[in-house]
Design a protein around this motif. Structure first.
Motif, PDB file in Angstrom:
ATOM      1  N   GLN A 229       0.843  -1.188   0.000  1.00 53.87           N
ATOM      2  CA  GLN A 229       0.000   0.000   0.000  1.00 53.87           C
ATOM      3  C   GLN A 229       0.881   1.243   0.000  1.00 53.87           C
ATOM      4  N   TRP A 230       0.512   2.253  -0.812  1.00 54.93           N
ATOM      5  CA  TRP A 230       1.380   3.421  -0.976  1.00 54.93           C
ATOM      6  C   TRP A 230       1.597   4.150   0.344  1.00 54.93           C
ATOM      7  N   ALA A 231       0.546   4.319   1.132  1.00 55.16           N
ATOM      8  CA  ALA A 231       0.673   5.051   2.396  1.00 55.16           C
ATOM      9  C   ALA A 231       1.632   4.336   3.340  1.00 55.16           C
ATOM     10  N   GLU A 232       1.537   3.003   3.382  1.00 53.27           N
ATOM     11  CA  GLU A 232       2.425   2.230   4.248  1.00 53.27           C
ATOM     12  C   GLU A 232       3.865   2.319   3.765  1.00 53.27           C
ATOM     13  N   ALA A 234       5.202   4.747   2.015  1.00 54.46           N
ATOM     14  CA  ALA A 234       5.691   6.102   2.261  1.00 54.46           C
ATOM     15  C   ALA A 234       6.195   6.232   3.690  1.00 54.46           C
ATOM     16  N   THR A 235       5.432   5.716   4.643  1.00 50.07           N
ATOM     17  CA  THR A 235       5.841   5.779   6.046  1.00 50.07           C
ATOM     18  C   THR A 235       7.067   4.912   6.297  1.00 50.07           C
ATOM     19  N   ASP A 241       4.362  11.956   3.882  1.00 42.73           N
ATOM     20  CA  ASP A 241       3.048  11.746   3.291  1.00 42.73           C
ATOM     21  C   ASP A 241       3.191  10.971   1.982  1.00 42.73           C
ATOM     22  N   GLN A 242       2.074  10.416   1.563  1.00 46.48           N
ATOM     23  CA  GLN A 242       2.029   9.575   0.365  1.00 46.48           C
ATOM     24  C   GLN A 242       2.338  10.383  -0.889  1.00 46.48           C
TER      25      GLN A 242
END
Length: 267
Positions: A229-232, A234-235, A241-242
Motif C-alpha cells: 500500500q502506498w501510504a504504508e 511512504a511511512t 506523506d504519500q
C-alpha cells in the motif's frame, strides 16, 4: 545475492546470468566486488534491462556482436537502461563509493552522467587488460585476472575518500535517514562540507544518495509484495506523506508506483 536496483529482476533472471566475486584484501578499500553478466538471446527478441544505479563508478570490459571494449561508467543521473541482443558478456569492477577517487585523483563528479574509454585513465594497459580478462575463460579466472591488473595500479588509501564511503554505507543501512541534515548531525560535518566531500569523492550529492537508496528499496518492495500500500510504503521509507513519496518515485522512475506495479505484474 541481492538484486536491489535491478528493476523487475525476476524478468531479467530468465534473460541473463549474474555472478559476483569479492576482491582480495589489498583491493578491498577500493573495490566492492567484481560482477559478470552473460546472456545468449540469439533465438529471442532483444531484452531491455533498467537499473536504478548505486552511487558507484564501474569499470566494464564488454564483448558482444559489436566487438570488445572497456569503459569507465560514471554514476548515471537517470536510471541506466541497456538493451541486450544476441550473445555477449560483461565483466565489471564496481568500485566502492569513494573508492575510485584514489585511482582517478580528480573530482569524481566530472564522470557523473558520462561514459569514457578506460584508456583515458589506464592508457594502453586498458587494451591489454580487455584481452586478458575476456580471454580468461570462466568467471573466477576473469576476476583473478582483473585483480592482477588492478594490483599493478594499486593507489594509496585516502582517508577522506573512505570517510565518504562510510557515510554512503550508513545512509544505505539506515532507512530513517531522509535528510542531509541528519547526516550532518551524525558526522559532525556541516551541510556544505558534506556536499563538497560527496562531490569530490562520490560524484553525486548526499541528497541524491539518500533518495536513490530509499527508492531502490521501494521498487524492490513493490516487486516482491503484491499487497503493498502506498501510504504504508511512504511511512516505511521515511516520507511524511504519500504524495511526497509518489512524486519522488515518478521523478526518478518516470512513472507512479501504481503504474510501475501494474507494468511488472503484466510482464
Amino acid at each position: 545475492m541481492s538484486t536491489r536496483g535491478i528493476l523487475n529482476a525476476a524478468a531479467g533472471r530468465g534473460k541473463f546470468s549474474l555472478s559476483r566475486y569479492e576482491p582480495s584484501p589489498p583491493l578491498q578499500p577500493f573495490v566492492e566486488h567484481y560482477w559478470i553478466v552473460r546472456y545468449d538471446l540469439n533465438a529471442e527478441t532483444p531484452f531491455t534491462q533498467t537499473v536504478l544505479s548505486y552511487p558507484n563508478v564501474h569499470l566494464a570490459f564488454e564483448h558482444d556482436h559489436e566487438g570488445r571494449r572497456a569503459f569507465l561508467y560514471g554514476i548515471p543521473r537517470r536510471p541506466f537502461v541497456r538493451e541486450l541482443s544476441g550473445a555477449g558478456r560483461v565483466f565489471g569492477v564496481r568500485f566502492r563509493a569513494g573508492g575510485f577517487y584514489p585511482f582517478w585523483q580528480r573530482n569524481v563528479s566530472l564522470l557523473t552522467g558520462t561514459t569514457v574509454a578506460a584508456s583515458e585513465l589506464f592508457g594502453r594497459d586498458a587494451d591489454e587488460w580487455t584481452s586478458v580478462i575476456l580471454d580468461a575463460g570462466d568467471d573466477a579466472e576473469m576476476a583473478r585476472q582483473a585483480e592482477l591488473a588492478l594490483s599493478t595500479r594499486l593507489p594509496r588509501r585516502d582517508p577522506q575518500a573512505e570517510l565518504a564511503g562510510r557515510i554512503v554505507q550508513e545512509t544505505m543501512n539506515d532507512r530513517s535517514i531522509m535528510k542531509v541534515e541528519q547526516l550532518s548531525e551524525l558526522t559532525g560535518l556541516s551541510i556544505r562540507q558534506m556536499q563538497r566531500l560527496f562531490r569530490k569523492y562520490v560524484g553525486v550529492t548526499p541528497k541524491w544518495v539518500i533518495k536513490r537508496f530509499r527508492l531502490q528499496e521501494a521498487a524492490e518492495h513493490l516487486e516482491q509484495d503484491e499487497s503493498a500500500q502506498w501510504a504504508e510504503l511512504a511511512t516505511q521509507f521515511g516520507y511524511f506523506d504519500q504524495a511526497h513519496f509518489i512524486k519522488d518515485f515518478k521523478s526518478v522512475l518516470g512513472q507512479t508506483p501504481a503504474a510501475y506495479k501494474s507494468r511488472i505484474s503484466a510482464e
